[in-house]
Design an enzyme around this catalytic site. Sequence first.
Site, mmCIF file in Angstrom:
data_model
loop_
_atom_site.group_PDB
_atom_site.id
_atom_site.type_symbol
_atom_site.label_atom_id
_atom_site.label_comp_id
_atom_site.label_asym_id
_atom_site.label_seq_id
_atom_site.Cartn_x
_atom_site.Cartn_y
_atom_site.Cartn_z
ATOM 1 N N LYS A 51 -13.404 -6.123 -0.930
ATOM 2 C CA LYS A 51 -14.822 -5.847 -1.129
ATOM 3 C C LYS A 51 -15.072 -4.416 -0.662
ATOM 4 O O LYS A 51 -15.180 -4.144 0.527
ATOM 5 C CB LYS A 51 -15.723 -6.797 -0.345
ATOM 6 C CG LYS A 51 -17.209 -6.648 -0.776
ATOM 7 C CD LYS A 51 -18.204 -6.930 0.334
ATOM 8 C CE LYS A 51 -18.421 -5.779 1.248
ATOM 9 N NZ LYS A 51 -19.143 -4.618 0.618
ATOM 10 N N GLY B 21 -20.070 -6.223 -3.839
ATOM 11 C CA GLY B 21 -21.186 -6.922 -3.221
ATOM 12 C C GLY B 21 -21.573 -6.299 -1.903
ATOM 13 O O GLY B 21 -21.062 -5.240 -1.517
ATOM 14 N N ASP B 22 -22.467 -6.963 -1.198
ATOM 15 C CA ASP B 22 -22.918 -6.456 0.093
ATOM 16 C C ASP B 22 -22.242 -7.226 1.228
ATOM 17 O O ASP B 22 -21.517 -8.197 1.009
ATOM 18 C CB ASP B 22 -24.441 -6.527 0.211
ATOM 19 C CG ASP B 22 -24.992 -7.940 0.077
ATOM 20 O OD1 ASP B 22 -24.215 -8.917 0.200
ATOM 21 O OD2 ASP B 22 -26.207 -8.090 -0.143
ATOM 22 N N GLY B 23 -22.498 -6.768 2.450
ATOM 23 C CA GLY B 23 -21.869 -7.406 3.589
ATOM 24 C C GLY B 23 -22.413 -8.780 3.894
ATOM 25 O O GLY B 23 -21.658 -9.708 4.217
ATOM 26 N N GLY C 223 -19.349 -10.047 1.729
ATOM 27 C CA GLY C 223 -18.452 -9.835 2.864
ATOM 28 C C GLY C 223 -18.371 -11.050 3.769
ATOM 29 O O GLY C 223 -17.285 -11.437 4.218
ATOM 30 N N GLU D 77 -11.424 -1.422 12.454
ATOM 31 C CA GLU D 77 -11.481 0.011 12.710
ATOM 32 C C GLU D 77 -12.948 0.385 12.619
ATOM 33 O O GLU D 77 -13.542 0.386 11.538
ATOM 34 C CB GLU D 77 -10.636 0.776 11.683
ATOM 35 C CG GLU D 77 -10.278 2.188 12.125
ATOM 36 C CD GLU D 77 -11.366 3.197 11.820
ATOM 37 O OE1 GLU D 77 -12.127 3.544 12.769
ATOM 38 O OE2 GLU D 77 -11.479 3.615 10.678
ATOM 39 N N CYS E 159 -15.370 9.043 11.326
ATOM 40 C CA CYS E 159 -15.469 8.176 12.499
ATOM 41 C C CYS E 159 -14.749 8.739 13.714
ATOM 42 O O CYS E 159 -15.113 8.431 14.857
ATOM 43 C CB CYS E 159 -14.933 6.778 12.174
ATOM 44 S SG CYS E 159 -13.230 6.778 11.562
ATOM 45 N N GLU F 279 -23.406 6.874 18.133
ATOM 46 C CA GLU F 279 -22.707 7.509 17.017
ATOM 47 C C GLU F 279 -23.741 7.964 15.987
ATOM 48 O O GLU F 279 -24.511 7.161 15.461
ATOM 49 C CB GLU F 279 -21.723 6.539 16.369
ATOM 50 C CG GLU F 279 -20.901 7.193 15.267
ATOM 51 C CD GLU F 279 -19.884 6.265 14.637
ATOM 52 O OE1 GLU F 279 -18.828 6.760 14.211
ATOM 53 O OE2 GLU F 279 -20.147 5.041 14.568
#
Length: 475
Positions: free
Chosen positions: A173, A204-206, A210, A248, A282, A382
């Site tokens: 995904k 799709g989305d999380g 997801g 990660e 990141c 962050e």
Amino acid sequence: MYAQYPLKFYIGGNWVAPTSDAVIPVENPATGAEIAQVALGTETDVNAAVSAALKAQKSFRQTTPADRKDLLLRILSIYETRAADVSKAIRDELGAPYDLAYGAQTGVALGHLRAFADAIDQLDFEHNLPNGSSVIKEPIGVVGLITPWNWPIHQISLKVFAALAAGCCCVLKPSEVTPLNALVLAEILDEAGVPAGGFNLVNGDGQTTGAALARHPKVAMMSFTGSTAGGMAVAQESAKSIKKVALELGGKSPCLIFADADLDAAMKSTLSKVFGNSGQNCNAPTRILVERPIYEKAKQTASEIAATFVVGDPQKRGNHIGPVANARQWHHIQSLIQSGLDQGANLLIGGPGKPDGLENGHYVQPTVFADVTADMDIVTTEIFGPVVVMSPFDTEDEAVNFANDTDYGLAAFVHSADKGRVDRLTRQLEAGMVFSNGADISYGSPFGGCKKSGYGREGGVYGIEEFQAAKLVSC
């Protein structure tokens, strides 16, 4: 056209229609215009993809390492012929400037393919123990892969190619922000002869797609790259079926610059890593800690170097910065820049708002704050944009304590001419990766962190081993 079937999923070696009419718009962040739509996958779509992968896994796990190396090399050959299509997708859906999109953003997949092919030769898939037993490293099973938008084909490559090298069938995904390059990759894998069901793609989305993938009881492992909050959600869903998880996640990496370092070189290297890709890295060294004797000079140097970074149109050639990926990210960055001003940080260059002449897209001014304190939001959070903060230190111990005073532990950077100091700090800094004096990561190296930056490693031998399980054979 970026790919032939933007509104379909790649399942079981075929392009299939989704079970829902719901779609996700894909935006060009440089203009705000919709450039495509992809289908929104449902749990039913995910189940179909997992079923296809499970069916293929029975035979794919029996392939030899040599077979899988040959497969990677076929993928590499075809990817080279389709690289321009991948580049165009990344330029338009991410807003990566032309030279970046057609260069590093797309080229990383070739580097990872070569590194994984080499790693197969280095891996010991079966070995004897001193006690007379032996260990076989087997594919862990069907794996679910969720990837981010900031380096899209890079992160897809680290997961998909490692899984295939290990003998695992997979369901991908990709990010809904940058799904088009993944569709091109599916076409490449199909042409390369990946067995039907060996690779499956459901957009799709999380929250919907997801989550369905993470909680599927037949998925043996989830590999996720993205935000810390997203990683926590994947881990929680995965825990329901006791599956392995590799994460990660985010970072707030420190950069320690000592008085004996080459200041100009150190600052150029650091700001390039922070501002490159519009700050959407990141592992970027976004907290610069400078030894006090050179701190005032460092502020001046940072301002002068930051002023050389130009923001511009991704469609144009040149070494400039494009927009950030979407409006949500732009507002997040702006709120943190404003918090820096409100909390008393010293703004050296940049600041809130868009650069002159770039009012339509999601553009951010390269920004440097100095004289920050540990309690400021711009120091602890962050930002994921072209924003860096600076503060002084007096001793090594103070620098290490400040560097480690974060929830994250992805990377750390040290600039010093004293090799003994670099060696000491390498062992004291709480990070999965330490880079000294401008060094960068090479293909085949293990990428990953500790603390809230996640666990597990990607790349080379270590990346393949994440998708393997050790089986003891005792006779």
